[in-house]
Design a protein around this motif. Structure first.
Motif, short mmCIF file in Angstrom:
data_model
loop_
_atom_site.label_atom_id
_atom_site.label_comp_id
_atom_site.label_asym_id
_atom_site.label_seq_id
_atom_site.Cartn_x
_atom_site.Cartn_y
_atom_site.Cartn_z
N ILE A 3 0.82 -1.21 -0.07
CA ILE A 3 -0.12 -0.16 0.15
C ILE A 3 0.83 1.15 0.08
CG2 ILE A 3 -1.68 1.13 1.46
CD1 ILE A 3 -2.66 -1.28 2.17
N ILE A 4 1.99 1.20 0.70
CA ILE A 4 2.69 2.38 0.78
C ILE A 4 3.44 2.54 -0.52
CG2 ILE A 4 5.13 3.21 2.13
CD1 ILE A 4 3.97 2.08 4.62
N VAL A 5 3.99 1.51 -1.09
CA VAL A 5 4.58 1.71 -2.27
C VAL A 5 3.94 2.22 -3.39
CG1 VAL A 5 5.68 0.15 -4.15
CG2 VAL A 5 6.21 -0.51 -1.95
N ARG A 6 2.36 1.79 -3.33
CA ARG A 6 1.45 2.49 -4.37
C ARG A 6 1.24 3.91 -4.23
NH1 ARG A 6 -0.44 -1.70 -7.47
NH2 ARG A 6 -0.77 -3.68 -6.23
N VAL A 7 1.61 4.36 -2.95
CA VAL A 7 1.48 6.07 -2.71
C VAL A 7 2.62 6.58 -2.95
CG1 VAL A 7 0.94 7.64 -0.83
CG2 VAL A 7 -0.55 5.43 -1.00
N ILE A 8 3.95 6.03 -3.10
CA ILE A 8 5.09 6.70 -2.89
C ILE A 8 5.12 7.74 -4.51
CG2 ILE A 8 7.72 6.45 -3.48
CD1 ILE A 8 7.48 4.07 -1.28
N PRO A 9 4.63 7.01 -5.69
CA PRO A 9 4.82 8.00 -6.77
C PRO A 9 4.06 9.40 -6.46
CG PRO A 9 4.40 5.92 -7.52
CD PRO A 9 4.27 5.72 -6.01
N LEU A 68 6.56 20.69 -4.94
CA LEU A 68 6.98 21.79 -3.99
C LEU A 68 8.39 22.51 -3.92
CD1 LEU A 68 5.91 22.83 -1.33
CD2 LEU A 68 6.84 20.88 0.12
N MET A 69 9.28 21.35 -4.23
CA MET A 69 10.85 21.79 -4.37
C MET A 69 10.86 22.86 -5.59
SD MET A 69 14.12 19.69 -5.78
CE MET A 69 13.60 19.75 -7.31
N VAL A 70 10.03 22.76 -6.78
CA VAL A 70 10.29 23.58 -7.93
C VAL A 70 9.55 24.90 -7.53
CG1 VAL A 70 9.44 24.06 -10.26
CG2 VAL A 70 10.30 21.96 -9.48
N VAL A 71 8.55 25.02 -6.87
CA VAL A 71 7.85 26.16 -6.52
C VAL A 71 8.54 26.79 -5.36
CG1 VAL A 71 5.86 26.87 -4.99
CG2 VAL A 71 5.51 25.14 -6.69
N ASN A 72 9.41 26.10 -4.58
CA ASN A 72 10.13 26.86 -3.44
C ASN A 72 11.48 27.59 -4.02
OD1 ASN A 72 8.26 26.74 -1.60
ND2 ASN A 72 9.18 24.86 -0.71
N THR A 73 11.95 26.77 -5.18
CA THR A 73 13.42 26.90 -5.53
C THR A 73 13.56 27.35 -7.08
OG1 THR A 73 14.04 24.62 -6.03
CG2 THR A 73 14.62 25.49 -3.82
N GLY A 74 12.63 27.33 -7.59
CA GLY A 74 12.72 27.67 -9.06
C GLY A 74 12.98 26.63 -9.96
N GLY A 75 13.09 26.98 -11.36
CA GLY A 75 13.45 25.97 -12.45
C GLY A 75 14.90 25.41 -12.30
N PHE A 128 5.93 13.02 -6.36
CA PHE A 128 5.23 14.12 -7.40
C PHE A 128 5.26 15.39 -6.64
CE2 PHE A 128 1.78 16.49 -9.37
CZ PHE A 128 2.57 16.84 -10.55
N CYS A 129 4.47 15.15 -5.51
CA CYS A 129 4.29 16.15 -4.66
C CYS A 129 5.23 16.88 -4.19
CB CYS A 129 3.39 16.05 -3.59
SG CYS A 129 1.55 15.42 -4.14
N SER A 130 6.54 16.00 -3.60
CA SER A 130 7.63 16.73 -3.33
C SER A 130 8.46 17.59 -4.13
CB SER A 130 8.69 15.58 -2.66
OG SER A 130 9.82 15.91 -2.27
N ILE A 131 8.44 16.83 -5.53
CA ILE A 131 9.14 17.62 -6.73
C ILE A 131 8.45 18.86 -7.12
CG2 ILE A 131 9.51 17.51 -8.94
CD1 ILE A 131 10.02 14.57 -8.62
#
Length: 177
Positions: free
Chosen positions: A79-85, A94-101, A89-92
């Motif tokens: 179940i956890i493995v299925r949620v990881i993608p 968030l990172m792009v929003v906070n640090t830029g392109g 995606f949400c982590s990426i």
């Protein structure tokens, strides 16, 4: 001329074999799991295995209970493995929003290097499979595709273990023993 050098050695570290053996025995049952102390966890596992052999009539019940708990934790891991993608995606995002392109460009470089290394690894594995196992690498990879992709995407052998065990048993014909 060799100049005099000062070397300090930390003598507080105890490396004696006796103390290593004594430290394998945990002070309580839960702490080794919290500290990820694998020697103490293995000690407790062996101790539990021996104890199960001594309980007589209840040993079959305990064996079935441990197998049921193992199945439960494998399902939880799946179940956890299925949620990881989605979490990645949400982590990426968030990172792009906070640090830029620029961070995204750096991430693509790392991903490209990782993929290139992965293909080199697959070439070496193919040669090893052909030479030592005398199997067709394409057939082997086709049958073990799910396990390989899970291992590669998770980068965690613990998280990928349930999938790999199932793939080995069902697709590759490896005995569970």
């Amino acid at each position: 001329n060799i100049e005099a050098a000062s070397v300090t050695v930390n003598t507080d570290v105890d490396t004696s074999l006796i103390n290593k053996l004594i430290n394998i025995i945990p002070s309580n049952f839960v702490q080794p799991f919290l500290d990820s102390n694998m020697l103490q966890v293995m000690f407790l596992s062996i101790l539990c295995g021996i104890a199960v052999g001594f309980v007589g009539d209840y040993s079959n019940f305990l064996k079935e209970m441990f197998e049921a708990l193992n199945s439960l934790f494998q399902v939880i891991t799946r179940i956890i493995v299925r949620v990881i993608p989605l979490a990645v995606f949400c982590s990426i995002v968030l990172m792009v929003v906070n640090t830029g392109g620029t961070s995204l460009l750096s991430m693509f470089k790392v991903a490209g290097t990782t993929i290139f290394t992965f293909f080199l690894m697959m070439i070496v594995y193919s040669l090893l499979i052909m030479v030592f196992a005398r199997l067709n690498p394409l057939t082997f990879f086709r049958k073990s595709k799910e396990g390989l992709l899970t291992s590669f995407s998770l980068s965690s052998s613990s998280a990928a273990m349930p999938t790999n065990l199932r793939v080995c048993k069902d697709n590759l014909g490896v005995s569970p023993k």
